[in-house]
Design a protein around this motif. Structure first.
Motif, mmCIF file in Angstrom:
data_model
loop_
_atom_site.group_PDB
_atom_site.id
_atom_site.type_symbol
_atom_site.label_atom_id
_atom_site.label_comp_id
_atom_site.label_asym_id
_atom_site.label_seq_id
_atom_site.Cartn_x
_atom_site.Cartn_y
_atom_site.Cartn_z
ATOM 1 N N LEU A 1 0.831 -1.199 0.000
ATOM 2 C CA LEU A 1 0.000 0.000 0.000
ATOM 3 C C LEU A 1 0.870 1.256 0.000
ATOM 4 O O LEU A 1 0.637 2.191 -0.772
ATOM 5 C CB LEU A 1 -0.916 -0.025 1.231
ATOM 6 C CG LEU A 1 -1.994 1.042 1.298
ATOM 7 C CD1 LEU A 1 -2.917 0.949 0.100
ATOM 8 C CD2 LEU A 1 -2.807 0.888 2.591
ATOM 9 N N ARG B 1 0.850 3.798 -3.215
ATOM 10 C CA ARG B 1 0.342 5.163 -3.048
ATOM 11 C C ARG B 1 1.288 6.205 -3.615
ATOM 12 O O ARG B 1 0.873 7.309 -3.950
ATOM 13 C CB ARG B 1 0.074 5.449 -1.575
ATOM 14 C CG ARG B 1 -1.239 4.841 -1.126
ATOM 15 C CD ARG B 1 -1.716 5.433 0.169
ATOM 16 N NE ARG B 1 -3.128 5.139 0.351
ATOM 17 C CZ ARG B 1 -3.649 4.698 1.482
ATOM 18 N NH1 ARG B 1 -2.885 4.510 2.538
ATOM 19 N NH2 ARG B 1 -4.946 4.468 1.560
ATOM 20 N N ALA C 1 -4.322 4.270 -8.895
ATOM 21 C CA ALA C 1 -5.450 4.057 -8.003
ATOM 22 C C ALA C 1 -5.979 2.631 -8.027
ATOM 23 O O ALA C 1 -6.370 2.086 -7.003
ATOM 24 C CB ALA C 1 -6.572 5.026 -8.358
ATOM 25 N N VAL D 1 -3.953 0.472 -5.824
ATOM 26 C CA VAL D 1 -4.195 0.872 -4.437
ATOM 27 C C VAL D 1 -5.531 0.297 -3.961
ATOM 28 O O VAL D 1 -5.625 -0.262 -2.866
ATOM 29 C CB VAL D 1 -4.194 2.412 -4.298
ATOM 30 C CG1 VAL D 1 -4.589 2.813 -2.883
ATOM 31 C CG2 VAL D 1 -2.822 2.971 -4.643
ATOM 32 N N CYS D 2 -6.546 0.393 -4.798
ATOM 33 C CA CYS D 2 -7.859 -0.135 -4.415
ATOM 34 C C CYS D 2 -7.801 -1.646 -4.186
ATOM 35 O O CYS D 2 -8.341 -2.161 -3.207
ATOM 36 C CB CYS D 2 -8.892 0.164 -5.502
ATOM 37 S SG CYS D 2 -9.367 1.883 -5.560
ATOM 38 N N LEU E 1 -6.087 -2.282 -0.900
ATOM 39 C CA LEU E 1 -6.968 -1.953 0.227
ATOM 40 C C LEU E 1 -7.997 -3.056 0.446
ATOM 41 O O LEU E 1 -8.284 -3.442 1.582
ATOM 42 C CB LEU E 1 -7.682 -0.623 -0.051
ATOM 43 C CG LEU E 1 -6.859 0.644 0.137
ATOM 44 C CD1 LEU E 1 -7.608 1.847 -0.425
ATOM 45 C CD2 LEU E 1 -6.528 0.868 1.610
ATOM 46 N N ARG F 1 -10.578 -0.185 5.999
ATOM 47 C CA ARG F 1 -9.855 -0.319 4.720
ATOM 48 C C ARG F 1 -10.820 -0.516 3.563
ATOM 49 O O ARG F 1 -10.651 0.045 2.491
ATOM 50 C CB ARG F 1 -8.888 -1.514 4.788
ATOM 51 C CG ARG F 1 -7.741 -1.339 5.756
ATOM 52 C CD ARG F 1 -6.976 -0.085 5.451
ATOM 53 N NE ARG F 1 -5.697 -0.052 6.156
ATOM 54 C CZ ARG F 1 -4.891 1.009 6.178
ATOM 55 N NH1 ARG F 1 -5.254 2.107 5.516
ATOM 56 N NH2 ARG F 1 -3.764 0.989 6.824
ATOM 57 N N GLU G 1 -12.306 2.672 2.735
ATOM 58 C CA GLU G 1 -11.343 3.508 2.031
ATOM 59 C C GLU G 1 -11.281 3.090 0.558
ATOM 60 O O GLU G 1 -11.256 3.932 -0.340
ATOM 61 C CB GLU G 1 -9.983 3.309 2.696
ATOM 62 C CG GLU G 1 -9.043 4.491 2.580
ATOM 63 C CD GLU G 1 -7.711 4.178 3.268
ATOM 64 O OE1 GLU G 1 -6.677 4.531 2.710
ATOM 65 O OE2 GLU G 1 -7.720 3.542 4.361
ATOM 66 N N CYS G 2 -11.281 1.781 0.355
ATOM 67 C CA CYS G 2 -11.263 1.254 -1.017
ATOM 68 C C CYS G 2 -12.490 1.747 -1.785
ATOM 69 O O CYS G 2 -12.401 2.175 -2.934
ATOM 70 C CB CYS G 2 -11.233 -0.278 -0.960
ATOM 71 S SG CYS G 2 -11.526 -1.073 -2.542
ATOM 72 N N LEU H 1 -12.118 5.541 -2.512
ATOM 73 C CA LEU H 1 -11.140 5.821 -3.557
ATOM 74 C C LEU H 1 -11.663 5.372 -4.928
ATOM 75 O O LEU H 1 -11.531 6.090 -5.918
ATOM 76 C CB LEU H 1 -9.818 5.107 -3.232
ATOM 77 C CG LEU H 1 -8.675 5.345 -4.219
ATOM 78 C CD1 LEU H 1 -8.330 6.822 -4.319
ATOM 79 C CD2 LEU H 1 -7.435 4.544 -3.812
ATOM 80 N N THR I 1 -12.308 7.846 -8.018
ATOM 81 C CA THR I 1 -11.466 7.663 -9.197
ATOM 82 C C THR I 1 -12.234 7.121 -10.390
ATOM 83 O O THR I 1 -12.072 7.580 -11.515
ATOM 84 C CB THR I 1 -10.316 6.684 -8.891
ATOM 85 O OG1 THR I 1 -9.780 7.004 -7.620
ATOM 86 C CG2 THR I 1 -9.234 6.801 -9.949
#
Lengths: 1003, 188
Positions: A576, A580, A587, A590-591, A594, A613, A616-617, A620, A624
């Motif tokens: 992660l 990032r 992204a 990152v997703c 997460l 998490r 957050e996923c 994001l 995005t």
């Protein structure tokens, strides 16, 4: 004024009118006498008698003029105008009938307004006539005739179409986006037909596109506009007047420039926009030409309209970027940037419907691959669930890699020969392109086949990508990943192993990429140990950050599957941090990380962190990739499962519902992904005790799974099993048995006799058969299940405990008391050891054991155990949960049987209340509750209430179990006894006959 | 327009009442002719050129009749009376709708607007007239019907007398009194 008084007023008025005006005052004074009110009435009424025209009937000639002006009754050519149908910028349309025709031929006659240069129009008509009558298309209203009226107005006769304007039609039926597009595509095909004959419509707008009752769109006025507008764009009119609807005109029309087929493309763009957004893009624009420079996106408009109604809201949320792009490409102010033809516009819409990448968008690999994944999700799901999860992430990870290729990542270009790199990129992209354009998405298995054949063909055909080892490696790696995403592990292995051969170990990140793909393959085979080993070596080589992050993400995933949660967390944390800081792949990686990290944390029982998490996923992904992407649906699903595991059933249901909605919007109602989410949602409903709500969800999940995966896929078995549970809880035992048997058959064949899932099906079927009084088969199945579970899972396994508990219930009914008790005790001791003092499964085990004790005659022991069960369940479950009311019934029944009438009846009454409150509560418990409540009522000498309740119970039993079942007979016997005690011998005898009871049967 | 015998018309009315759409379509011109026989005579020169056909106004009135519960039409007079009532409600409804919504122009509106304007020269507030007429009808049903036939359907005194089955002088007197009362109510 009442009628009687008015009568008097009226008759006085009639008489006073015959009196000379000069004598009226005296006459009135005498007639009314002292009635001052009457007198005032008469006088004021007389005062309003006047000879003005107020309230005279309107001038009939005036009416006639209005009617005449609207043209009805007029003759034009061979037609008589019957009535006006509509009004347009160019004139009015009438329903016309052919004069003197033997048959009733109704046509639409367009009568052009005064002021047109008739000669010019007619000359043009003569020139175009043959061409216009060559238009033969089911969606085009035919032009029949034309001419001029005696007072010099041009007219045209057309096929009469009865229908609604297309925008009205769509709105009235709240048509889905897909249906709107399908309708619009028919319009496109008609316009294209005309364009092939070089006929431009020039005035396309909703009122010229009528949809008939059978749903066929019909285009009116084809070519008419051309007749009325000179080639220089100016109307053939004496007076300067704008004939065309400016709301739908193209910029070149507004500028008075020559028009072409591109003009119709533009107007179709406006029409499409309006159908999608529910609003016309340039309506009432102060400066129509300027407004056309910057149309807003239809989806934005649709969202703006959201409060307008539910249909708009749905449309707003479904509008994809693709549709925005398509509409805006058609609405390009510059002709050369617009779609080159109506066909091109239609083709893109079709591609959109089929999840193919559209042409109008600048194609990036990431975009194409996102479409590829969307389109192939069904295929991807043909593998196991594991493959599905992996494949999505895998393709996504590749996206970054290919993007780097496509953009000719500088560092690598410096390293390698630019030309060879270009060849590599082209070859890979060529393959990608072919994959994307192949394969009809309509049939899953067929699509697998087609896509597979495409890959096989690409592999066997000659291509200049062969020979250069690293180019060939890239192509083969792409093929390998594609095979993998289809769940075709054999060819995937063949390609990827060849890649590893082609690439020298020291060829840097390229070789490591290949290694990473190989690991994905291993994970697909559930070989997580092998995957981790290889990933260890990749990580040790310290590759570029993007690759390292992807490798750590893959290793974190594998480690979680191996139960090495701490290490998994460490890897994912590190991945992660790396991801990032990256530009590419950014992204999406990152997703993915997460999401994986969230799942690992949940496994570590750090649910709060894990769910954070996940959220957050979701956030994001939303910011995005838009509010409703695949990633969001996946993360919501996982989040919902975690909530479910925490027992937050309401939150879980809501979250899963949201995931299902997104999934449905993204991929339609038949998609495998949706099926899985619905299955999860159904499980949550079952856990909440809402079986009736669960059942349709599960039936839908099953339907989807069958249609996507075929009838014998393990996922189908899973859905069958869950559905059977819902059937069972709702008392539909026959359906439950059927579903469990099918589930067991599929699993035995697909997974083998000793697979955990097969054993679970065995256990469930055995348990159900016990409830259906098929004790011998039930005992046999459960004993087989217990034998394998004890051998494979060990002596303290919870699944083993469940089977033991079930078996004890069956043995109890076979009167094998000792065996029943020992099985029940073993189950309870496993539960206590593994689950602690309060758990729903322990409660179930205790409940079972209490039944055994009861049968043994140990009433105090049984009652104590039933109390413990009820208390435990009341603490753990919602009061409305069926298990709680069943415990109440169990305890209440036992208490009534042992003379504790007060407490027993109170519990039964409460249970009955809860059952009734729930509406569609499980029937077996309801029947039993009714029976025992009736028993209590009877003992209290409330014979009438008792009879009603017995009868209701009897009907329920008979419906569920038939007349011969012990439960049915027990209630029947009780009812017969009651009737006989009340001296109702006749009804008692009828029941004895109906239920085949012996003459003196006793309970 | 073909001449229809009363018997043929009753037949058509009954068929229409039984749901025969074709009968309705054939009745439409007959109905129109009934309502505007007088208008045709008074049109002079215009009438020679224009064959009157049902307007959308009448058409809508018709739809109201047909759309309602099946009614038995004993004779033309009865039917014309019902049609007059329908015309009244079409016009009044249209005024109400026009007041309620400003946007959205369609062809029927244009046509009805023109007709309403024509009526408005003689009764500036059609809605108030409608309400007053309602009150009048409660006190005196005969006068109410008379106003409908004379004002809304444009019937002559002679036609009105026939339809109501009274003498012509009765219509003349009643019509005068009805207008007196209505004018007072409307203060026009």
């Amino acid at each position: 004024m009442d009628a009687a008084r008015w009568d008097r007023v009226r008759s006085l008025l009639e008489r006073v009118l015959d009196v000379e005006p000069s004598a009226r005052a005296a006459w009135i004074a005498q007639a009314c006498g002292a009635d001052q009110e009457l007198r005032a009435d008469i006088e004021t009424l007389l005062a309003s008698d006047s000879h003005t025209s107020t309230l005279e009937p309107p001038d009939a000639a005036g009416l006639a003029r209005i009617l005449a002006d609207c043209g009805a009754g007029q003759r034009v050519g061979p037609y008589e105008l019957v009535r006006r149908l509509g009004e347009g910028g160019m004139g009015a349309v009438f329903l016309g009938r052919r004069i003197g025709a033997d048959f009733e031929q109704e046509v639409a006659v367009k009568l052009i307004k005064r002021g047109m240069d008739t000669d010019d129009v007619l000359r043009q008509f003569q020139r175009e006539r043959a061409l216009l009558s060559s238009l033969e298309h089911p969606c085009i209203a035919r032009l029949l005739d034309g001419g001029a009226t005696s007072d010099g107005r041009p007219w045209f006769a057309m096929e009469r179409i009865e229908g609604e304007p297309i925008d009205v039609w769509c709105a009235a039926r709240a048509l889905s986006i897909r249906a709107r597009i399908a309708l619009f595509l028919q319009v496109c095909s008609a316009v294209q037909h005309a364009h092939q004959r070089l006929i431009v419509h020039r005035d396309l707008k909703p009122s010229n596109v009528l949809v008939t009752a059978d749903g066929t769109p019909k285009l009116l006025d084809f070519g008419i506009a051309k007749l009325l507008v000179a080639d220089d764009g100016r109307p053939r009119t004496v007076a300067v007047e704008r004939r065309l609807t400016p709301d739908y005109a193209s910029p070149e029309q507004l500028r008075g420039e020559p028009v072409s087929t591109a003009t119709d493309v533009y107007s179709l763009g406006i029409l499409l926009y309006e159908l999608l957004a529910g609003v016309q893009p340039f309506r009432d624009a102060a400066d129509p030409l300027a407004a056309r420079e910057t149309p807003s996106r239809p989806s934005k408009q649709a969202r703006r309209l959201e409060p307008a109604g539910p249909s708009e809201r749905r449309i707003g949320s479904r509008l994809h970027r693709d549709l925005d792009t398509i509409a805006l490409t058609a609405l390009e102010p510059r002709v050369d940037r617009r779609y080159a033809s109506v066909d091109a516009l239609a083709a893109d819409l079709r591609r959109h419907l089929e999840h193919l990448p559209i042409q109008a968008r600048p194609a990036t690999t990431a975009y194409r691959l996102s479409k590829f994944v969307a389109r192939n999700r069904v295929a991807v799901a043909t593998g196991s669930i594991v493959i599905t999860a992996l494949a999505a992430g895998l393709i996504a990870a590749r996206a970054g890699y290919l993007e780097a290729l496509e953009q000719g990542e500088r560092a690598r270009l410096r390293e390698l020969d630019a030309k060879r790199e270009a060849l590599r990129a082209n070859s890979v992209l060529e393959l990608t392109r072919r994959m994307l354009s192949a394969a009809s998405p309509h049939d899953v298995r067929d699509k697998d086949y087609t896509l597979r054949r495409l890959l096989d063909d690409f592999d066997s055909e000659a291509g200049d990508w062969r020979g250069e080892p690293d180019v060939e490696a890239s192509v083969r790696q792409t093929m390998g990943v594609a095979y993998l995403s289809l769940g075709l592990l054999e060819p995937a292995t063949r390609q990827l192993s060849r890649v590893l051969e082609l690439l020298p170990q020291d060829s840097g990140d390229v070789a490591l990429e290949a290694q990473l793909a190989w690991c994905d393959l291993l994970h697909s085979r559930a070989d997580y140990t092998g995957g981790v080993e290889r990933l260890d070596s990749i990580v040790a080589r310290d590759p570029a950050p993007a690759l390292l992050a992807a490798a750590l993400c893959a290793r974190g995933d594998a480690l979680r599957h191996l139960g090495r949660y701490d290490e998994s967390e460490r890897d994912l944390d590190r991945a992660l941090g790396l991801a990032r800081g990256l530009q590419l792949p950014g992204a999406r990686l990152v997703c993915n990380i997460l999401n994986e990290l969230g799942m690992t944390l949940i496994e570590l029982d750090r649910r709060t962190d894990g769910e954070t998490r996940m959220r957050e996923c979701i956030e994001l992904s939303r910011s995005t990739f838009g509010p409703r992407s695949e990633l969001v649906a996946t993360a919501l699903n996982n989040l919902g499962l975690s909530m479910q595991a925490r027992g937050e059933l309401a939150d879980a249901a809501q979250t899963l519902g949201e995931a299902a909605e997104i999934e449905r919007e993204l991929h339609g109602a038949d998609h495998a992904g949706l099926g899985q989410i619905l299955n999860n949602l159904g499980l949550v409903r079952i856990r909440s005790g809402d079986y009736a709500a669960a059942r349709p969800l599960l039936e839908e999940a099953l339907r989807i799974a069958r249609s996507n995966l075929g009838p014998e896929h393990p996922n189908v078995a899973t859905d069958l099993s869950t559905l059977a549970t819902a059937h069972e809880r709702l008392g539909d035992f026959a359906q439950a048995e059927e579903a469990f048997r099918e589930c067991l058959a599929i699993r035995s064949k697909a997974l083998g006799e000793e697979h955990a899932d097969t054993l679970r099906a065995l256990n469930n079927l055995g348990n159900l058969l016990g409830r259906r009084a098929k004790y011998d088969e039930a005992a046999e199945l459960l004993q087989r299940c217990i034998e394998v579970r004890r051998r494979v899972l060990g002596p303290d396994d919870l699944a083993l405990a469940a089977s033991l508990s079930n078996l004890s219930g069956v043995l109890l009914n076979c009167d094998q008391m000792a065996e029943a008790e020992s099985a029940a005790r073993e189950a309870v001791s496993i539960y206590r050891a593994r689950l602690g003092p309060a758990h729903v499964d322990l409660a179930a085990g205790l409940s079972n054991l209490s039944s055994v004790l009861l049968r043994k005659g140990d009433a105090p022991g049984a009652i104590a155990m039933l109390r413990e069960t009820l208390e435990m369940r009341e603490k753990l479950l919602d009061a409305s949960h069926p298990d709680v009311s069943r415990d109440m019934t169990n305890l209440g029944q036992t208490l009534v049987e042992h003379g504790e009438l007060d407490e027993g009846q109170a519990l039964l009454a409460e249970s009955l209340r809860l059952h009734r409150e729930r509406g569609n509560a499980p029937k077996p418990t309801l029947a039993r509750t009714l029976h025992w409540h009736a028993v209590a009522e009877e003992r209290r000498e409330h014979a009438e209430t008792a009879e009603v309740e017995y009868r209701e119970a009897l009907e329920l039993w008979r419906g569920m179990l038939g007349v011969a079942h012990a439960n049915t007979r027990r209630t029947a016997i009780a009812l017969v006894g009651l009737l006989e005690r009340r001296g109702d011998a006749q009804n008692a005898q009828a029941l004895r006959t109906e239920f085949q009871l012996p003459p003196t049967a006793k309970e | 327009m073909t001449e229809q015998s009363p018997a043929a018309m009753t037949e058509l009315l009954n068929r229409m009442a039984a749901g025969d759409a074709d009968a309705g379509a054939r009745l439409l011109p007959v109905l129109y002719g009934e309502l505007h026989a007088l208008a045709g005579r008074e049109m002079g020169g215009l009438a020679a050129k224009v064959t009157l056909q049902p307007t959308e106004l009448i058409h809508e009135a018709w739809m109201r009749l047909v759309g309602g519960a099946p009614q038995s039409f004993e004779n033309r007079s009865h039917f014309v009376g019902v049609a007059a009532r329908a015309m009244r409600s079409v016009l009044v409804d249209h005024v109400r709708r026009r007041q309620a919504q400003k946007r959205g122009v369609d062809w029927l509106r244009i046509e009805l607007d023109e007709v309403v304007d024509l009526f408005a020269e003689r009764a500036p507030n059609l809605l108030a007239l409608d309400e007053a007429l309602e009150r009048l009808s409660k006190m005196d049903a005969q006068l109410g019907r008379m106003v409908e036939l004379r004002f809304f359907a444009g019937m002559s005194v002679e036609e009105t007398a026939k339809i109501l089955g009274v003498s012509e002088p009765t219509v003349v007197r009643g019509w005068r009194i009805a207008r007196m009362w209505l004018r007072r109510e409307l203060e026009v």
